[in-house]
Write an enzyme that holds these catalytic residues in place. Structure first.
Site, PDB file in Angstrom:
ATOM      1  N   GLU A 166       0.805  -1.242   0.000  1.00  0.00           N
ATOM      2  CA  GLU A 166       0.000   0.000   0.000  1.00  0.00           C
ATOM      3  C   GLU A 166       0.835   1.288   0.000  1.00  0.00           C
ATOM      4  O   GLU A 166       0.560   2.206   0.770  1.00  0.00           O
ATOM      5  CB  GLU A 166      -0.970  -0.028   1.194  1.00  0.00           C
ATOM      6  CG  GLU A 166      -1.843  -1.276   1.208  1.00  0.00           C
ATOM      7  CD  GLU A 166      -2.689  -1.428   2.473  1.00  0.00           C
ATOM      8  OE1 GLU A 166      -2.695  -0.519   3.308  1.00  0.00           O
ATOM      9  OE2 GLU A 166      -3.353  -2.478   2.611  1.00  0.00           O
ATOM     10  N   GLU A 282      -6.359 -10.837  -0.909  1.00  0.00           N
ATOM     11  CA  GLU A 282      -7.139 -10.583   0.322  1.00  0.00           C
ATOM     12  C   GLU A 282      -8.633 -10.516   0.030  1.00  0.00           C
ATOM     13  O   GLU A 282      -9.352  -9.664   0.566  1.00  0.00           O
ATOM     14  CB  GLU A 282      -6.666  -9.274   0.976  1.00  0.00           C
ATOM     15  CG  GLU A 282      -5.184  -9.220   1.249  1.00  0.00           C
ATOM     16  CD  GLU A 282      -4.719  -7.964   1.983  1.00  0.00           C
ATOM     17  OE1 GLU A 282      -5.571  -7.240   2.524  1.00  0.00           O
ATOM     18  OE2 GLU A 282      -3.494  -7.732   2.015  1.00  0.00           O
TER      19      GLU A 282
END
Ligand code: G3I
Length: 380
Positions: A166, A282
């Site tokens: 991220e 995820e």
């Protein structure tokens, strides 16, 4: 390879994919023999050369035999939901806590599962001492020591590491879309190169991955972020920084799933063209925006999204791993206790999300069957 339009059509036709099917739609629950053994997710995945797995809560793994059994029966790859992050691993600047991470690695090895390492460098889940200890002068040493120590400990045991997690957030307004996180503030964008180079030296055979979220839909924000990530990967390749894969986290919201169209397919094809793998790392579906209070209605909608999304992604050869962020709904981060969970359930804070393939008794939900059919759709 899926064309943009074909991918979009696939997603829009999720209703059609549901008509092909299973007994749960007609109110009949399949028997146990149909979802374990030959009917398990891992068996269907392996038949197509795929990995399928889930994020593991190590505390739960230790105390819940049924959970352990489900992990063993269903998955050929696992990832730690928390235990390999800086916070859990680094109680003090000079010590490591290996108990939970080692327990997961041992468990996976004993049961013949591959392992994803998550993660080596992130702006979240940092230890409490981090802010007062790490600074511009010592950040590179902390980062490289950490990566050498953690990757070195599990050398040869990890299929893929999320080296950087991220690092792109165009909303932060920095050049090239970088997130204004601590590692960026200390080292500038070169923290990414440092992390990947150090990881490669520490375990030359692990697949080095850049992992990010909110890059699935064709909204202006997701599109911008996806483009910034593609540009980052291109720059890394041009500079000879080692990178083998991109993780598309796939935390999908049920109400924005319809916006997943050609952009993601184009991105995956682009990464594939660069020789990279793409992992669904995820996957879960946030059902908070669905009006129906009955779980069964939401389960059906969520299953449609699992099916169309994974089927669309698996049309690309580069996509080889499909992991959900948890196993049973109750333990999902989306259902975490207040205030953490409520942040992700703003509309229905008291309603349990049906977001994963298993119910709270580890029985398969419609999403399980949709995911399994999607794995079977692999035609490469
Ligand atoms: O253990 C405490 C508990 O005592 C307390 O009552 C509760 C309420 O605040 O918090 C509990 O700890 C939380 C833990 O999850 C268990 O729920 C931590 O504060 C919280 O930070 C932790 O969150 C994890 C988060 O990453 C940060 O590590 C989530 O479980 C985990 O699902 C989440 O995973 C991330 C991926 O790593 C990266 N992509 C997004 C994904 C979801 O946010």
């Amino acid at each position: 390879m899926a064309t943009r339009r074909a991918f979009g059509r696939l997603l829009l036709s999720s209703g059609a994919c549901l008509t092909a099917a299973p007994r749960w739609l007609h109110g009949q629950q399949p028997g146990a023999e149909e979802f374990t053994g030959a009917g398990s997710l891992k068996n269907h995945a392996a038949a197509h050369g795929l990995y399928t797995g889930a994020a593991v809560n190590v505390a739960l793994m230790r105390k819940d035999a049924k959970y352990r059994q489900t992990l063993i029966e269903q998955y050929n790859i696992v990832v730690a939901e928390r235990s390999m992050k800086w916070g859990p691993l680094r109680p003090t600047p000079t010590t490591f806590f290996w108990g939970d991470a080692d327990a997961l690695v041992d468990f996976a090895e004993r049961h013949g599962m591959a392992i994803r390492g998550h993660n080596l460098c992130w702006h979240e889940a940092l230890p409490t001492w981090f802010a007062s200890t790490v600074n511009k002068g010592n950040a590179e040493r902390f980062l490289t020591d950490h990566i050498r120590t953690v990757v070195g400990r599990y050398k040869g045991k990890i299929r893929a590491w999320d080296v950087v997690n991220e690092a792109i957030e165009p909303k932060d307004g920095l050049p090239e879309g970088y997130r204004n996180g601590p590692w960026y503030q200390f080292l500038g964008p070169r923290f990414i190169d440092i992390a990947f180079r150090t990881a490669r030296e520490a375990d030359p055979h692990a697949l080095l991955t850049y992992n990010d979220y909110s890059i699935e839909t064709d909204s202006a924000e997701d599109t911008k972020k996806r483009e910034a990530i593609a540009a980052l990967v291109e720059r890394m390749r041009d500079k000879g920084v080692p990178i083998d894969a991109v993780g598309v986290q796939s935390h999908i919201s049920a109400t924005s799933a319809a916006q997943i169209d050609g952009g993601l397919s184009h991105f995956v094809a682009h990464m594939q063209g660069l020789g990279l793998k793409v992992f669904i790392t995820e996957l879960d579906v946030n059902d908070d925006g669905l009006a129906a209070n009955e779980a069964a209605a939401r389960e059906k909608t969520v299953a449609g999204i699992y099916g169309s999304y994974v089927t669309g992604m698996l049309r690309h050869k580069a996509v080889t791993d499909v992991l959900t962020w948890g196993t049973a709904n109750r333990w999902s981060w989306l259902n975490a206790p207040a205030p953490y969970g409520v942040k992700f359930r703003p509309k229905h804070p008291g309603r349990e999300e049906v977001c994963l393939p298993f119910d709270n008794n580890y029985q398969p939900l419609p999403a399980f069957y949709a995911l399994r059919r999607a794995l079977d759709s692999r035609a490469l």
